[in-house]
Design an enzyme around this catalytic site. Sequence first.
Site, short mmCIF file in Angstrom:
data_model
loop_
_atom_site.label_atom_id
_atom_site.label_comp_id
_atom_site.label_asym_id
_atom_site.label_seq_id
_atom_site.Cartn_x
_atom_site.Cartn_y
_atom_site.Cartn_z
N GLN B 12 0.85 -1.18 0.00
CA GLN B 12 0.00 0.00 0.00
C GLN B 12 0.89 1.23 0.00
O GLN B 12 1.99 1.20 0.53
CB GLN B 12 -0.83 0.04 1.28
N CYS B 13 0.38 2.32 -0.53
CA CYS B 13 1.10 3.57 -0.43
C CYS B 13 1.34 3.85 1.04
O CYS B 13 0.44 3.65 1.83
CB CYS B 13 0.30 4.70 -1.06
N PRO B 14 2.50 4.28 1.46
CA PRO B 14 3.64 4.70 0.64
C PRO B 14 4.63 3.60 0.33
O PRO B 14 5.73 3.90 -0.12
CB PRO B 14 4.30 5.73 1.56
#
Lengths: 556, 74
Positions: B12-14
């Site tokens: 997932q971001c980041p």
Amino acid sequence: MGKKLVVIGGVAAGTKAAAKAKREHPDWEVTVLEKGKDISYAGCGLPYYIGDVIKERKEVVVKTPAELKAWLGIDVLTEHEALKVDTAAKEVTVLDKKTGQTKIFPYDKLIFATGAEPFVPPVPGIDLPQVYTVREVADADAIRERLDKGLVRRAVVVGGGFIGLEVAENLVLRGVQTTLVELLDQVLPGFDPELAILVQKHLEEHGLTVITGDKITSFVADESGNLKAAITPTREIPCDLAVWATGVRPNTRLAAEAGVELGPTKAIKVNEYMETNIPDVYAVGDCAENVQLITGKPAWIPMGSTANKMGRVAALNLDGGADKDALRGVVGTTVVKLFDIKAGKTGLSESMARKEGYDVESVLVPAHDRAHYYPGSHLILVKLIADKASHRVLGGQVVGEGVIDKPIDVLATAITLGAKVEDLAKLDLAYAPPFSTAMPPVVTAANVLLNKLTGRLNGIKPQELKARLDAGEGDLEIVDVRKDEEVLLGKIPGAKHIVLDEIEARADEIDRNKEVVLVCKVGLRGYLAALKLKAKGFPRVTVLEGGMTAWPYATE
Amino acid sequence: MAEKYVNARGLQCPGPIVQLFQAAKEAQAGDILVVEATDGGFKKDVVAWCKKTGNELLSLEDDAGVLRARIKKA
Ligand SMILES: Cc1cc2nc3c(=O)[nH]c(=O)nc-3n(C[C@H](O)[C@H](O)[C@H](O)COP(=O)(O)OP(=O)(O)OC[C@H]3O[C@@H](n4cnc5c(N)ncnc54)[C@H](O)[C@@H]3O)c2cc1C
């Protein structure tokens, strides 16, 4: 002998009513009068026909009169304009536009399905040949022809509602340098500004010039009488094509002249059976009024989806039997796709809810539309709006590049059935990685809203934070708790940076006398940081709702 | 000049940007980094990251939901 049913208007509502009526009453004589050349076309598809996403005219024209006759046994007369309705004599005076003759059509039952028309104010120059509205197939034909001939380099679209935006998108896709002008200070009226601004940014990133808070006051032509520019009080926008899309008005003149009562919204007043004040006279589709289910008040929400349902309901009630079908109302659900972004709404917006006098709580929550590890997963932004006292869900809006129509439809269903936020949080929704997440967006948003409603979470919306920063409020301490790598990509100007892992150890660096606003990517880490600071006795901690995902303003 | 593959799928971001950071730190000027990610947010992030850090984004493609960026280290 079967009865005679006459339907005035042959697009969505009219053809639906006629077809269903004939199925219910095979012995009836069903006649549809349509003043235009086309019937049963997909008005909703016209922007895509302009954009060449839909290649040929025949794809948007759903049925022809011959097909309706052969399949359903109804008589559709195109280029037949109803001029007058005599509800005492029960007859319609009709002009056959092909022959110029006037004919009389007697009826036992009459349905108005006269639809809506674009609102065209008397702006100087609006009647220039290159200024269009988009309602009928002929409008789209004309615009397409100009595009195909290469006559359009620059266009102006007036109005930032979904029709204006869809047309603007398709003009950009055809390589036209396009400017959209909207009177309000946001696009997508009906959406709350937190979401509308994200859509606007996306449009601008895809090459559409968007001007809000300005209005076209005239169009000017060159020496040969061709459109040259659109004029606002502050600027002149050169263009060779313009589309006027500032909304529609119900087509009610014929009905009103016949003594049919209009409602407070100026559309034809009908009850839940689609009956007007005059016996044996019904009204369906865009020409008729609805009830907003949440407020119970009359509303005019002219949508193709509703038009079809109204047509069906009227058809089922023509014989006045005991088992009448009813449409109690609508919640106001719409959805739109513009380039890669999609936006949907259902129920009341926060501003509408406040206007209606509700004490509102709302929340902005980004959530993954699918398992984050499944290819194609996207963060979408959900706004949920509820009544503070009863926790009843009043509205929902969702924006993003992922799947947004599913949460919107779940919310529309829940709102229609009177759900509370607690009900949403417990819905048993379908989950496997390609489809959704174990805590789907609607469920997550409901849980965060419950955290707010129960005082576990204090939130601030980006718009409010921005306004307070712009006002130079000194009482704010903004702390960004994301990782270094994320902060490098941009943070709110002036924000302190303390990663979540260190927030307790470095709490001394934060001024506890100020209101502390915690910022992360979506709001979750901000919430965790808020709990840690609260435990350390910080009196005022707030989380930026939606995190940087929903922050549309400049960063440093 | 080396080409290095960075698998940031499933993060997932980041996550993808953090991985890219690490990889860029270890790479030599002129090296090519090929990063694959499945989080839609990577699209914007990688563009912003390249702008910020001055590395060159050679290409960015969306292969049925797998985002593939080719970056030349400055
Ligand atoms: C560009 C565009 C995009 C849209 N997109 C969507 C969308 O995505 N989703 C959605 O739900 N809705 C959408 N709509 C709205 C949708 O098209 C309308 O709600 C729907 O067409 C309404 O159907 P109707 O039959 O009530 O009225 P209309 O479609 O307006 O049809 C009424 C017909 O009655 C005829 N008529 C009127 N007076 C007379 C008379 N005196 N005699 C004979 N005939 C007469 C008119 O010529 C007209 O053909 C869109 C509309 C447009 C223009």
